[in-house]
Write a protein that holds these residues in place. Structure first.
Motif, mmCIF file in Angstrom:
data_model
loop_
_atom_site.group_PDB
_atom_site.id
_atom_site.type_symbol
_atom_site.label_atom_id
_atom_site.label_comp_id
_atom_site.label_asym_id
_atom_site.label_seq_id
_atom_site.Cartn_x
_atom_site.Cartn_y
_atom_site.Cartn_z
ATOM 1 N N SER A 84 -14.380 -11.952 -16.202
ATOM 2 C CA SER A 84 -15.365 -12.712 -15.419
ATOM 3 C C SER A 84 -16.696 -12.831 -16.155
ATOM 4 O O SER A 84 -17.356 -13.874 -16.088
ATOM 5 C CB SER A 84 -15.566 -12.076 -14.045
ATOM 6 N N LYS A 88 -18.556 -16.295 -17.448
ATOM 7 C CA LYS A 88 -19.953 -16.607 -17.138
ATOM 8 C C LYS A 88 -20.737 -16.944 -18.399
ATOM 9 O O LYS A 88 -21.565 -17.856 -18.403
ATOM 10 C CB LYS A 88 -20.625 -15.434 -16.421
ATOM 11 N N LYS A 91 -19.793 -20.413 -19.628
ATOM 12 C CA LYS A 91 -20.364 -21.474 -18.779
ATOM 13 C C LYS A 91 -21.876 -21.479 -18.785
ATOM 14 O O LYS A 91 -22.498 -22.410 -18.288
ATOM 15 C CB LYS A 91 -19.857 -21.300 -17.342
ATOM 16 N N GLU A 93 -23.822 -19.289 -17.168
ATOM 17 C CA GLU A 93 -24.340 -18.917 -15.854
ATOM 18 C C GLU A 93 -25.218 -17.674 -15.951
ATOM 19 O O GLU A 93 -25.015 -16.820 -16.796
ATOM 20 C CB GLU A 93 -23.183 -18.596 -14.896
ATOM 21 N N GLN A 95 -26.580 -14.235 -13.856
ATOM 22 C CA GLN A 95 -26.016 -13.364 -12.821
ATOM 23 C C GLN A 95 -26.899 -13.298 -11.625
ATOM 24 O O GLN A 95 -28.013 -13.310 -11.553
ATOM 25 C CB GLN A 95 -25.787 -11.964 -13.369
#
Length: 95
Positions: A84, A88, A91, A93, A95
């Protein structure tokens, strides 16, 4: 992020002084180092795992001279993030 920034962030998140956060960080790093010297793996939830692996000896060739050389076996520290976290990062992303 460098060591000072990590310690400042840790102190801010825990609400303790920077000197105590630095002491916690040094203790954590020392404990991890001791585990690595013993050959133990460390798994941290929501982050990944650190493991000491043995790389076997191998033969390499110098491309300019064509000379073959033997590289001795060695121990290396590897890190494998959890899937995961890897997704992230791919992508972009936060947190």
């Amino acid at each position: 992020m460098n060591n000072k920034e990590i310690i400042a962030s840790l102190a801010k998140r825990t609400g303790c002084k920077a000197s105590k956060a630095q002491n916690m960080m040094n203790t954590l790093i020392a404990a991890m180092g001791d585990s690595f010297l013993e050959g133990d793996a460390i798994q941290i939830n929501n982050l990944g795992s650190f493991e000491v692996k043995k790389k076997l000896e191998r033969i390499i060739t110098n491309p300019s001279t064509g000379q073959r050389m033997l590289v001795p076996p060695k121990l290396v520290l590897t890190f494998k993030p959890i899937p995961s976290l890897k997704d992230k990062i791919k992508k972009g992303e936060k947190q």
